[in-house]
Design a protein around this motif. Structure first.
Motif, PDB file in Angstrom:
ATOM      1  N   PHE A 123       1.146  -1.252   0.284  1.00  0.00           N
ATOM      2  CA  PHE A 123       0.171   0.267   0.182  1.00  0.00           C
ATOM      3  C   PHE A 123       1.190   0.925  -0.472  1.00  0.00           C
ATOM      4  N   LEU A 124       1.604   1.214   0.884  1.00  0.00           N
ATOM      5  CA  LEU A 124       2.977   2.728   0.908  1.00  0.00           C
ATOM      6  C   LEU A 124       3.628   2.401  -0.080  1.00  0.00           C
ATOM      7  N   SER A 125       4.229   1.405  -0.538  1.00  0.00           N
ATOM      8  CA  SER A 125       4.872   1.820  -1.764  1.00  0.00           C
ATOM      9  C   SER A 125       4.166   2.628  -3.176  1.00  0.00           C
ATOM     10  N   ALA A 126       2.559   1.446  -3.106  1.00  0.00           N
ATOM     11  CA  ALA A 126       1.967   1.920  -4.288  1.00  0.00           C
ATOM     12  C   ALA A 126       2.271   3.878  -4.210  1.00  0.00           C
ATOM     13  N   ALA A 127       1.462   3.886  -3.137  1.00  0.00           N
ATOM     14  CA  ALA A 127       0.905   5.667  -2.898  1.00  0.00           C
ATOM     15  C   ALA A 127       2.090   6.068  -3.235  1.00  0.00           C
ATOM     16  N   GLY A 128       2.919   6.663  -2.795  1.00  0.00           N
ATOM     17  CA  GLY A 128       4.733   7.028  -2.752  1.00  0.00           C
ATOM     18  C   GLY A 128       4.834   6.746  -4.034  1.00  0.00           C
ATOM     19  N   GLN A 129       4.642   5.924  -5.002  1.00  0.00           N
ATOM     20  CA  GLN A 129       4.823   5.479  -6.708  1.00  0.00           C
ATOM     21  C   GLN A 129       4.395   6.370  -7.526  1.00  0.00           C
ATOM     22  N   GLY A 130       3.047   7.323  -6.363  1.00  0.00           N
ATOM     23  CA  GLY A 130       2.294   7.467  -7.124  1.00  0.00           C
ATOM     24  C   GLY A 130       1.312   6.229  -8.664  1.00  0.00           C
ATOM     25  N   ARG A 131       1.123   5.156  -8.069  1.00  0.00           N
ATOM     26  CA  ARG A 131       0.012   4.172  -8.532  1.00  0.00           C
ATOM     27  C   ARG A 131      -1.240   4.761  -7.018  1.00  0.00           C
ATOM     28  N   GLY A 132      -1.809   5.449  -7.484  1.00  0.00           N
ATOM     29  CA  GLY A 132      -2.995   5.632  -6.524  1.00  0.00           C
ATOM     30  C   GLY A 132      -4.146   4.556  -7.205  1.00  0.00           C
ATOM     31  N   GLY A 133      -3.843   3.940  -8.037  1.00  0.00           N
ATOM     32  CA  GLY A 133      -5.332   3.757  -8.414  1.00  0.00           C
ATOM     33  C   GLY A 133      -4.784   1.648  -7.844  1.00  0.00           C
ATOM     34  N   GLN A 134      -3.565   1.117  -7.900  1.00  0.00           N
ATOM     35  CA  GLN A 134      -3.380   0.337  -7.165  1.00  0.00           C
ATOM     36  C   GLN A 134      -3.432   0.193  -5.184  1.00  0.00           C
ATOM     37  N   ALA A 135      -2.943   1.269  -4.326  1.00  0.00           N
ATOM     38  CA  ALA A 135      -3.551   1.707  -3.688  1.00  0.00           C
ATOM     39  C   ALA A 135      -4.560   1.636  -2.822  1.00  0.00           C
ATOM     40  N   CYS A 136      -5.748   2.252  -3.942  1.00  0.00           N
ATOM     41  CA  CYS A 136      -6.666   2.319  -3.223  1.00  0.00           C
ATOM     42  C   CYS A 136      -7.358   0.683  -3.254  1.00  0.00           C
ATOM     43  N   LEU A 137      -6.771   0.078  -4.159  1.00  0.00           N
ATOM     44  CA  LEU A 137      -7.341  -1.121  -3.924  1.00  0.00           C
ATOM     45  C   LEU A 137      -6.992  -2.383  -2.825  1.00  0.00           C
ATOM     46  N   LEU A 138      -6.465  -1.431  -2.472  1.00  0.00           N
ATOM     47  CA  LEU A 138      -5.847  -2.488  -0.574  1.00  0.00           C
ATOM     48  C   LEU A 138      -6.513  -1.716   0.137  1.00  0.00           C
ATOM     49  N   LEU A 139      -7.291  -0.542   0.035  1.00  0.00           N
ATOM     50  CA  LEU A 139      -7.896   0.174   1.020  1.00  0.00           C
ATOM     51  C   LEU A 139      -9.251  -0.503   1.518  1.00  0.00           C
ATOM     52  N   THR A 140      -9.815  -0.825   2.281  1.00  0.00           N
ATOM     53  CA  THR A 140     -11.100  -1.485   3.074  1.00  0.00           C
ATOM     54  C   THR A 140     -12.148  -0.739   1.763  1.00  0.00           C
TER      55      THR A 140
END
Length: 128
Positions: A38-55
């Motif tokens: 999650f942190l890696s995706a968010a930090g690297q600007g991959r918001g879509g991937q980070a959002c998939l890891l949220l509840t």
């Protein structure tokens, strides 16, 4: 009691502890891996991937998840601690604390960018 009977009794007493410890370690590793992804995706600007890891609730709490999750400024760091309580977990990384919830398909982030406050709940940038 013979040696064989003693070994069986010892195994019967130790085996449950090993199983519980093994599960805790597997949970800890799974929770930490989800937090790092999650942190890696968010930090690297991959918001879509980070959002998939949220509840689902945490994702809905953001007006535009893909853009907002990147703008929060979350960054990956070394995991400093993992605590698991049933279906809930807390991961501490350098400069951040995340809270996760276990779903049937795995762990999801329910709060991130969290700072502790004395005698109050954590204050989080992303939360349900």
């Amino acid at each position: 009691m013979g040696i064989r009977a003693t070994a069986v009794v010892c195994l019967a007493l130790v085996a449950p502890a090993l199983i519980v410890t093994g599960c805790a370690s597997a949970d800890d590793a799974s929770v930490a891996a989800t937090a790092q992804r999650f942190l890696s995706a968010a930090g690297q600007g991959r918001g879509g991937q980070a959002c998939l890891l949220l509840t689902p609730e945490a994702a809905r709490s953001l007006d535009d998840c893909e853009k907002q999750i990147v703008s929060v400024g979350l960054r990956t760091g070394a995991v400093r601690g993992v605590e698991v309580w049933g279906d809930e977990a807390r991961v501490r990384v350098d400069g951040d604390t995340l809270f996760l919830h276990r779903f049937p398909d795995g762990w999801r982030v329910r709060a991130a960018g969290c700072e502790p406050r004395p005698d109050q709940p954590y204050e989080c940038e992303v939360e349900t």
